[in-house]
Enzyme design. Structure first.
Site, short mmCIF file in Angstrom:
data_model
loop_
_atom_site.label_atom_id
_atom_site.label_comp_id
_atom_site.label_asym_id
_atom_site.label_seq_id
_atom_site.Cartn_x
_atom_site.Cartn_y
_atom_site.Cartn_z
N GLU A 1 10.45 0.92 10.10
CA GLU A 1 11.42 2.00 9.83
C GLU A 1 10.69 3.30 10.13
OE1 GLU A 1 14.51 1.71 8.94
OE2 GLU A 1 14.68 -0.32 8.10
N CYS B 1 13.72 10.70 6.53
CA CYS B 1 13.75 10.23 7.92
C CYS B 1 15.16 10.33 8.50
CB CYS B 1 13.24 8.81 7.99
SG CYS B 1 13.99 7.77 6.75
N GLU C 1 10.82 15.60 15.26
CA GLU C 1 11.10 15.53 13.83
C GLU C 1 10.24 16.56 13.12
OE1 GLU C 1 9.71 11.95 11.90
OE2 GLU C 1 11.66 11.84 10.91
N LYS D 1 0.84 -1.20 0.00
CA LYS D 1 0.00 0.00 0.00
C LYS D 1 0.87 1.25 0.00
CE LYS D 1 -1.89 2.56 3.17
NZ LYS D 1 -1.74 3.87 2.49
P1 NAD Z 1 2.29 7.89 8.43
O1 NAD Z 1 2.84 6.95 9.42
O2 NAD Z 1 1.07 8.65 8.76
O3 NAD Z 1 1.98 7.14 7.06
C1 NAD Z 1 2.82 6.16 6.50
C2 NAD Z 1 1.97 5.09 5.83
O4 NAD Z 1 1.19 4.41 6.80
C3 NAD Z 1 0.98 5.63 4.80
O5 NAD Z 1 0.90 4.71 3.73
C4 NAD Z 1 -0.33 5.65 5.58
O6 NAD Z 1 -1.47 5.55 4.77
C5 NAD Z 1 -0.18 4.42 6.44
N1 NAD Z 1 -0.96 4.43 7.68
C6 NAD Z 1 -1.45 5.49 8.38
N2 NAD Z 1 -2.10 5.08 9.48
C7 NAD Z 1 -2.04 3.73 9.49
C8 NAD Z 1 -2.51 2.71 10.39
N3 NAD Z 1 -3.18 3.02 11.51
N4 NAD Z 1 -2.24 1.42 10.10
C9 NAD Z 1 -1.54 1.10 9.00
N5 NAD Z 1 -1.08 1.99 8.11
C10 NAD Z 1 -1.32 3.31 8.35
O7 NAD Z 1 3.48 8.82 8.11
P2 NAD Z 1 3.51 10.14 7.23
O8 NAD Z 1 3.18 11.31 8.05
O9 NAD Z 1 2.74 9.90 5.99
O10 NAD Z 1 5.09 10.11 6.88
C11 NAD Z 1 6.05 10.83 7.56
C12 NAD Z 1 6.72 10.00 8.63
O11 NAD Z 1 7.32 8.82 8.11
C13 NAD Z 1 7.86 10.74 9.29
O12 NAD Z 1 7.72 10.67 10.69
C14 NAD Z 1 9.13 10.02 8.83
O13 NAD Z 1 10.20 10.03 9.71
C15 NAD Z 1 8.64 8.65 8.62
N6 NAD Z 1 9.51 7.99 7.63
C16 NAD Z 1 10.47 7.10 8.04
C17 NAD Z 1 11.32 6.49 7.14
C18 NAD Z 1 12.38 5.50 7.53
O14 NAD Z 1 12.95 4.84 6.68
N7 NAD Z 1 12.70 5.34 8.80
C19 NAD Z 1 11.19 6.79 5.79
C20 NAD Z 1 10.23 7.69 5.40
C21 NAD Z 1 9.39 8.29 6.33
#
Ligand code: NAD
Ligand code: MG
Length: 481
Positions: A262, A296, A393, A188
Site C-alpha cells: 500500500e 496516502c 505526493e 514493525k
Molecule cells: P517509508 O516507506 O520510509 O517508511 C514506512 C515503513 O517502512 C517504516 O516502518 C520504515 O521504517 C520502513 N522502512 C524504511 N525503509 C525500509 C526498507 N528498505 N525495507 C523495509 N522497511 C523499510 O515511508 P514514510 O516516509 O515513513 O511514510 C510516508 C509514505 O508512506 C508516504 O509516501 C505515504 O503515501 C505512504 N503511505 C501509504 C499508505 C497507504 O495505505 N497506501 C498509508 C500510509 C502511508
C-alpha cells in the site's frame, strides 16, 4: 506569513481544553515484544512528541539477531498453537483484543496524539473506533473462512511493516486479518511512532494471546529490511512510500514470498458546478487537512469546475481561516503537528518548488508554536498539471488547485498521475457520480464525502499506489493460500 485579508482571521477564541495525559503511563524505555516477553536489544533510539520535541521514551533498535528471534517465535507459535486452533477459538482472542482496545481507547488515543502529533479529536473519534471495529470485523471472519475461499489455508508467518501516519490503525489493518486467517505475525511500526504498537503488545498479554502469535519489533529501515529478507517469512505486508515498496518488490523477486504493498497517492477531489458548495468545501478541508494531510489517500489535488472556481475558493479560504492549528491534546485543535523534522523538511522543500514554478501560495494568518514541527494550512492556485506540486505526493497540509471545464477534462486530469489510490466527486444528488467514478483509475472513489473508512470495504491502489487490497473479504484473501 503572508498578506491575507484581516477578515480571514478566526473570529472565535477558545479557552484551552487539553485532554489529560495522566491516563497514560509511558515507560522511560521499552524492549522488543518477542514470544510474549519483553526482550532488550543492544541499541536504542528515542521517540519524541513532534508538537514539543519532548523525548517520550527510549525504544529498542532491533538488529538481525532480534529479527531472527521474532521470526522464530512466530514460526513456532504458528506450528505449535495458532494453526491448530479452530477458527472459533481464534475468534475469541480477536474479540477479546477488540474489547480491550475499546475499553482502553482513551489511553491509546492520548498516546497516539503524543507520539504522532495528530489532534486528539481525530485519534479519539476516528483512529480508535476504527481500530476496534477492524478487530471485531475480522473476529467475525475467523470461523467462516470457507466463505472467503474454498479450502482456506493460512500462509504461515507474516512480516508487516507500517508507516507513522496512522500507527495503531495500520497495525489493526495488518494484524486483524492475518490472525483471523490463521497466520502469526512479526510487526514493525515506524521509528517515529512506536509507542501505541508497544502498548498493543500489552493488550496481547492481557488477552492471553498465546506467546509468539504477535511479535512487535522496533527499529528503522534497516530493521525493516532484515525482516523482509528473512528466509523464514511467508508473506510481506507493507504500507509506506513507493520507493521503499519498490525496493521490497525487488528484494522478494524470485522467492515464493507473497507481497502486498500500500503505497502513495495524489488523489483528485473533483468539484462540479452543481455541487452544494458548503458541503464540498467541508469535503475539501477534510480531504487535505485531516491528519495534517499525512494521508496516502488525501485529496491533495482540487479539481474545480471553472465557472464556480472563484466562489469555491473564496469560501474555502474563509473556512481555512477558522482551522485551529496547535496542541494535539487540545480538544479544539483541527490540525496538529507535522510528524517529524524530516517530514517538515520534505513539505517545506516541495512547497518552495511550487513558489519557484510560479504557483500562488496562500495560507490564513495563523500563529504557529515556537517549538515542535508545524506547517500552516496552505493552498496553491495557478497550478498546472506539469507542476511538481501537482504530480508529487506532498504528504502534508498543502492543496494544489486546478480547474476544468467539462467532465471529460476533469477525468483526464484526475487520471493524469502515476498514482491511483482514491478520488472524490462532488455533484448535486450524485448526478454525475456513476459516469465519473467508472472512468477514474482509483481504488476508492468517494461521492459527496471523503476519507470514509469501514472494515467491510476494501482499500488499495492502482499503478504506483501499490497492489493488493486491505479490508473486507479481499483483505482476508491476502492472508490465505
Ligand atoms: P517509508 O516507506 O520510509 O517508511 C514506512 C515503513 O517502512 C517504516 O516502518 C520504515 O521504517 C520502513 N522502512 C524504511 N525503509 C525500509 C526498507 N528498505 N525495507 C523495509 N522497511 C523499510 O515511508 P514514510 O516516509 O515513513 O511514510 C510516508 C509514505 O508512506 C508516504 O509516501 C505515504 O503515501 C505512504 N503511505 C501509504 C499508505 C497507504 O495505505 N497506501 C498509508 C500510509 C502511508
Ligand atoms: Mg514520535
Amino acid at each position: 506569513m503572508n498578506q491575507a485579508d484581516m477578515s480571514d482571521r478566526n473570529p472565535f477564541e477558545y479557552a484551552p481544553a487539553p485532554e489529560s495525559r495522566a491516563i497514560v503511563d509511558i515507560k522511560s524505555s521499552y524492549g522488543l515484544f518477542i514470544n510474549g516477553e519483553w526482550v532488550e536489544a543492544g541499541q536504542s533510539f528515542k521517540t519524541v512528541s513532534p508538537s514539543t520535541e519532548e523525548v517520550l521514551a527510549e525504544v529498542s533498535d532491533a538488529g538481525e539477531a532480534e529479527v531472527g528471534a521474532a521470526v522464530k517465535a512466530a514460526r513456532r507459535a504458528y506450528v505449535r498453537t495458532w494453526s491448530k486452533l479452530a477458527g472459533r477459538d481464534r475468534a475469541k482472542y480477536l474479540y477479546r483484543i477488540a474489547r480491550i482496545v475499546a475499553e482502553r481507547s482513551r489511553e491509546f488515543a492520548v498516546l497516539e496524539s503524543l507520539d504522532n502529533g495528530k489532534p486528539i479529536r481525530e485519534s479519539r473519534d476516528v483512529d480508535l473506533p476504527l481500530v476496534s471495529a477492524w478487530f471485531f470485523y475480522y473476529a467475525g471472519w475467523a470461523d467462516k473462512l470457507e466463505y472467503a475461499r474454498a479450502d482456506p489455508r493460512a500462509l504461515g508467518v507474516a512480516a508487516q511493516i507500517i508507516p507513522w501516519n496512522f500507527p495503531l490503525l495500520m497495525l489493526a489493518w495488518k494484524i486483524a486479518p492475518a490472525l483471523a486467517a490463521g497466520n502469526t505475525v512479526v510487526l514493525k511500526p515506524a521509528e517515529t511512532t512506536p509507542l501505541t504498537a508497544l502498548l498493543f503488545a500489552e493488550v496481547c498479554q492481557q488477552a492471553d494471546l498465546p506467546p509468539g502469535v504477535v511479535n512487535i519489533i522496533t527499529g528503522a529501515g534497516q530493521t525493516g529490511r532484515a525482516l523482509v529478507e528473512h528466509p523464514d517469512v511467508d508473506k510481506i505486508a507493507f504500507t509506506g512510500s513507493t520507493d521503499v515498496g519498490r525496493s521490497i518488490a525487488k528484494a522478494v523477486a524470485g522467492t515464493d514470498k507473497r507481497v502486498t504493498l500500500e503505497l502513495g497517492g495524489k488523489a483528485a477531489n473533483i468539484v462540479f458546478d452543481d455541487a452544494p458548495v458548503d458541503q464540498a468545501v467541508e469535503g475539501i478541508v477534510n480531504g487535505i487537512f485531516f491528519n495534517q494531510g499525512h494521508v496516502c489517500c488525501a485529496g491533495s489535488r482540487l479539481l474545480v469546475q471553472e465557472n464556480v472556481a472563484e466562489e469555491v475558493l473564496a469560501r474555502l479560504k474563509r473556512r481555512m481561516g477558522t482551522l485551529r492549528v496547535g496542541d494535539p491534546l487540545d480538544k479544539n485543535t483541527d490540525i496538529g503537528a507535522i510528524n517529524s523534522a524530516e517530514q517538515l523538511d520534505r513539505i517545506t522543500q516541495l512547497a518552495a518548488v511550487g513558489d519557484a514554478e510560479g504557483a500562488q501560495r496562500w495560507s490564513p494568518p495563523c500563529e504557529l508554536p515556537d517549538r515542535g514541527f508545524w506547517f500552516a494550512p496552505t493552498l496553491f492556485t495557478g497550478v498546472t498539471q506539469a507542476h511538481r506540486i501537482a504530480r508529487e505526493e506532498i504528504f502534508g497540509p498543502v492543496l494544489s488547485v486546478l480547474t476544468f471545464r467539462t467532465p471529460t477534462e476533469a477525468v483526464e486530469k484526475a487520471n493524469n498521475t502515476p498514482y491511483g489510490l482514491s478520488a472524490g466527486v462532488w455533484t448535486d444528488k450524485g448526478s454525475r457520480i456513476l459516469w465519473v467514478a467508472d472512468q477514474l483509475r482509483a481504488g476508492v472513489v468517494w461521492a459527496n464525502t471523503f476519507n470514509k473508512f469501514d472494515p467491510g470495504s476494501p482499500f488499495g491502489g492502482y499503478k504506483e499506489s501499490g497492489y493488493g487490497r486491505e479490508g473486507g473479504k479481499h483483505g482476508l484473501e491476502a492472508y490465505l493460500r
